[in-house]
Design an enzyme around this catalytic site. Structure first.
Site, mmCIF file in Angstrom:
data_model
loop_
_atom_site.group_PDB
_atom_site.id
_atom_site.type_symbol
_atom_site.label_atom_id
_atom_site.label_comp_id
_atom_site.label_asym_id
_atom_site.label_seq_id
_atom_site.Cartn_x
_atom_site.Cartn_y
_atom_site.Cartn_z
ATOM 1 N N CYS A 189 44.978 22.450 42.041
ATOM 2 C CA CYS A 189 43.965 23.475 42.299
ATOM 3 C C CYS A 189 42.615 22.899 41.901
ATOM 4 O O CYS A 189 42.555 21.898 41.189
ATOM 5 C CB CYS A 189 44.255 24.734 41.489
ATOM 6 S SG CYS A 189 43.323 26.176 42.086
ATOM 7 N N CYS A 230 40.003 24.965 40.572
ATOM 8 C CA CYS A 230 39.190 25.851 39.721
ATOM 9 C C CYS A 230 38.871 25.283 38.343
ATOM 10 O O CYS A 230 37.830 25.587 37.777
ATOM 11 C CB CYS A 230 39.825 27.236 39.607
ATOM 12 S SG CYS A 230 41.442 27.240 38.827
ATOM 13 N N CYS A 276 38.582 28.223 43.436
ATOM 14 C CA CYS A 276 39.706 27.338 43.742
ATOM 15 C C CYS A 276 39.487 26.513 45.016
ATOM 16 O O CYS A 276 40.415 25.891 45.528
ATOM 17 C CB CYS A 276 40.993 28.151 43.860
ATOM 18 S SG CYS A 276 41.345 29.128 42.394
ATOM 19 N N LYS A 310 50.973 34.597 45.175
ATOM 20 C CA LYS A 310 50.152 34.636 43.968
ATOM 21 C C LYS A 310 49.137 35.762 44.094
ATOM 22 O O LYS A 310 48.305 35.757 44.998
ATOM 23 C CB LYS A 310 49.449 33.293 43.772
ATOM 24 C CG LYS A 310 48.541 33.275 42.550
ATOM 25 C CD LYS A 310 48.001 31.883 42.267
ATOM 26 C CE LYS A 310 47.014 31.919 41.119
ATOM 27 N NZ LYS A 310 46.467 30.596 40.826
ATOM 28 N N ARG A 361 42.440 31.617 31.824
ATOM 29 C CA ARG A 361 41.103 31.193 32.259
ATOM 30 C C ARG A 361 40.248 30.795 31.072
ATOM 31 O O ARG A 361 39.376 29.935 31.184
ATOM 32 C CB ARG A 361 40.457 32.282 33.114
ATOM 33 C CG ARG A 361 41.155 32.354 34.465
ATOM 34 C CD ARG A 361 40.560 33.400 35.374
ATOM 35 N NE ARG A 361 41.426 33.575 36.535
ATOM 36 C CZ ARG A 361 41.283 34.536 37.430
ATOM 37 N NH1 ARG A 361 40.293 35.403 37.301
ATOM 38 N NH2 ARG A 361 42.118 34.627 38.454
ATOM 39 N N ARG A 364 38.551 36.314 42.751
ATOM 40 C CA ARG A 364 39.433 35.551 43.642
ATOM 41 C C ARG A 364 40.113 36.424 44.708
ATOM 42 O O ARG A 364 41.080 36.003 45.322
ATOM 43 C CB ARG A 364 40.515 34.849 42.817
ATOM 44 C CG ARG A 364 40.011 33.956 41.696
ATOM 45 C CD ARG A 364 40.973 32.795 41.474
ATOM 46 N NE ARG A 364 40.864 32.165 40.176
ATOM 47 C CZ ARG A 364 39.858 31.392 39.773
ATOM 48 N NH1 ARG A 364 38.816 31.187 40.573
ATOM 49 N NH2 ARG A 364 39.886 30.817 38.580
ATOM 50 N N GLU A 408 53.795 35.392 53.191
ATOM 51 C CA GLU A 408 53.355 34.167 52.508
ATOM 52 C C GLU A 408 54.545 33.248 52.210
ATOM 53 O O GLU A 408 54.452 32.031 52.356
ATOM 54 C CB GLU A 408 52.628 34.514 51.202
ATOM 55 C CG GLU A 408 51.228 35.087 51.392
ATOM 56 C CD GLU A 408 50.195 34.015 51.753
ATOM 57 O OE1 GLU A 408 50.575 32.851 51.955
ATOM 58 O OE2 GLU A 408 49.007 34.364 51.838
ATOM 59 N N LYS A 459 54.067 34.992 41.344
ATOM 60 C CA LYS A 459 53.221 34.976 40.154
ATOM 61 C C LYS A 459 52.243 36.132 40.186
ATOM 62 O O LYS A 459 51.620 36.330 41.226
ATOM 63 C CB LYS A 459 52.458 33.653 40.142
ATOM 64 C CG LYS A 459 51.480 33.501 39.017
ATOM 65 C CD LYS A 459 50.688 32.244 39.205
ATOM 66 C CE LYS A 459 49.640 32.207 38.108
ATOM 67 N NZ LYS A 459 48.680 31.174 38.303
ATOM 68 N N SER A 518 49.946 33.894 31.453
ATOM 69 C CA SER A 518 49.297 33.938 30.140
ATOM 70 C C SER A 518 49.139 35.352 29.592
ATOM 71 O O SER A 518 49.320 35.587 28.393
ATOM 72 C CB SER A 518 47.942 33.246 30.220
ATOM 73 O OG SER A 518 47.122 33.852 31.212
HETATM 74 C C1 PBG Z 1 44.825 27.887 38.848
HETATM 75 C C2 PBG Z 1 45.853 28.650 38.092
HETATM 76 C C3 PBG Z 1 45.735 29.852 37.388
HETATM 77 C C4 PBG Z 1 46.959 30.062 36.758
HETATM 78 C C5 PBG Z 1 47.786 29.014 37.141
HETATM 79 N N1 PBG Z 1 47.091 28.157 37.971
HETATM 80 C C6 PBG Z 1 44.581 30.748 37.181
HETATM 81 C C7 PBG Z 1 43.989 31.497 38.290
HETATM 82 O O1 PBG Z 1 44.450 31.506 39.422
HETATM 83 O O2 PBG Z 1 42.929 32.085 38.017
HETATM 84 C C8 PBG Z 1 47.294 31.202 35.850
HETATM 85 C C9 PBG Z 1 48.333 30.911 34.833
HETATM 86 C C10 PBG Z 1 48.436 31.890 33.727
HETATM 87 O O3 PBG Z 1 47.727 32.920 33.663
HETATM 88 O O4 PBG Z 1 49.270 31.633 32.859
HETATM 89 N N2 PBG Z 1 44.399 28.471 40.026
#
Ligand code: PBG
Length: 322
Positions: free
Chosen positions: A117, A119, A127, A192, A202, A214, A230, A245, A271
């Site tokens: 990615c 970002c 991203c 996602k 983040r 996003r 998707e 996710k 997270s």
């Molecule tokens: C990158 C990415 C993200 C996460 C995994 N890859 C953050 C986002 O999309 O903002 C989130 C992982 C987490 O919250 O544990 N794009």
């Protein structure tokens, strides 16, 4: 009464015998954050028990996870500098590229995955590439492909694109094949959502968008049919495994995607799911270890084969204890 369900719950041995879902350390993929430097193991404040590692210390952590029986890790990088295109993401001497080769040479049995990615690497935190104030889908594909190939050159086993651009699985597959990496797999973040549960990540990855959000590329949390669309697209484009996710708020989606795919299905226990358990447990409001196991079990029961989780190490200890 002829039928008494409680007969099957009478003692631990019987309950164990009829248990429908079993957790194993083999289900886990542990996320790890790497940054430039040496001897670094800095705690991440929003994710108690998680750390920023440097390349040398991440190797040690990888060894420890492998010795616990955890089969796989996924790497996230915090680059030394950011720019509009996220060019440090495909640098041969980038922190993730260095970490991949260090880990693969010292812990060859560990399956190494990488998040693909932009970002974490762009100065605007989106991203993809920005043109006219919007994330330009097709211009981003080439950069993602470059990043994936750079990870493959460093020795990665699977790349995991998490950007949610249309067509990125096909673009990455083509680029990997052209560079001679037909054996390197793709775990696609197929489904996602634009989720507030990514908040602590983040902070940890310094990847919050500097303007806007996003929602023009990640999915609307209200949609489930779109999840199937998707998933289908990424399967057609050549994904080897797909992911949903976040995990616990989307158990219905995990279950529905499970019904339509023949591929291994992963779910990302993100997270925010982790941080909420840690925070409430820290206050003494819940039993953190039991909630952790119940949460992971729910994700498994919903149909996930693999779970990306910050709990991997802690849960591995629990499972070993029976
Ligand atoms: C990158 C990415 C993200 C996460 C995994 N890859 C953050 C986002 O999309 O903002 C989130 C992982 C987490 O919250 O544990 N794009």
């Amino acid at each position: 009464m002829r039928i008494r369900p409680r007969r099957l719950r009478r003692n631990a041995a019987i309950r164990d015998m009829v248990r429908e879902t079993r957790m194993s350390v083999k289900d886990f993929i542990a996320p790890l954050f790497v940054k430039p430097g040496k001897k670094i193991k800095d705690p991440i404040p929003s994710m108690p028990g998680q750390f920023h590692f440097s390349v040398d210390t991440v190797v040690r952590e990888a060894q420890e996870l492998c010795s616990l029986g955890i089969p796989s890790i996924i790497l996230f990088g915090l680059p030394d500098s950011k720019d509009p295109l996220g060019s440090r993401s495909w640098a041969e001497d980038g922190v993730v590229q260095q970490a991949i080769s260090a880990i693969k040479s010292r812990v060859p049995d560990l399956v190494v995955m990488t998040d693909v990615c932009l970002c974490e690497y762009t100065d605007h935190g989106h991203c993809g590439v920005i043109s006219n104030g919007r994330v330009d889908n097709d211009a981003t594909l080439e950069l993602l492909a470059r990043q994936a190939v750079s990870h493959a050159k460093a020795g990665v086993d699977f790349v995991a694109p998490s950007d949610m651009m249309d067509g990125r699985v096909a673009a990455i597959r083509t680029a990997l094949d052209q560079a001679g990496f037909d054996q390197i797999g793709i775990l696609s973040y197929a489904v996602k959502y634009a989720s507030a549960f990514y908040g602590p990540f983040r902070d940890a990855a310094d990847s919050a968008p500097r303007f806007g959000d996003r929602t023009a590329y990640q999915m609307d949390p209200a949609n489930a049919l779109e999840a199937l669309k998707e998933a289908h697209l990424d399967m057609e484009e050549g994904a080897d495994m797909i992911m949903v996710k976040p995990a616990t708020p989307y158990l219905d989606v995990i279950s529905r995607v499970r019904d339509i795919t023949l591929l291994p299905l992963a779910a990302y226990n993100v997270s925010g799911e982790y941080a909420m358990v840690k925070a409430a447990a820290g206050k003494g409001w819940i039993d953190g270890e039991r909630v952790m196991m119940e949460m992971l079990m729910a994700i498994k029961r919903a149909g996930a084969d693999l779970i990306l989780t910050y709990f991997a190490k802690e849960a591995a200890g629990q499972i070993d204890n029976g």
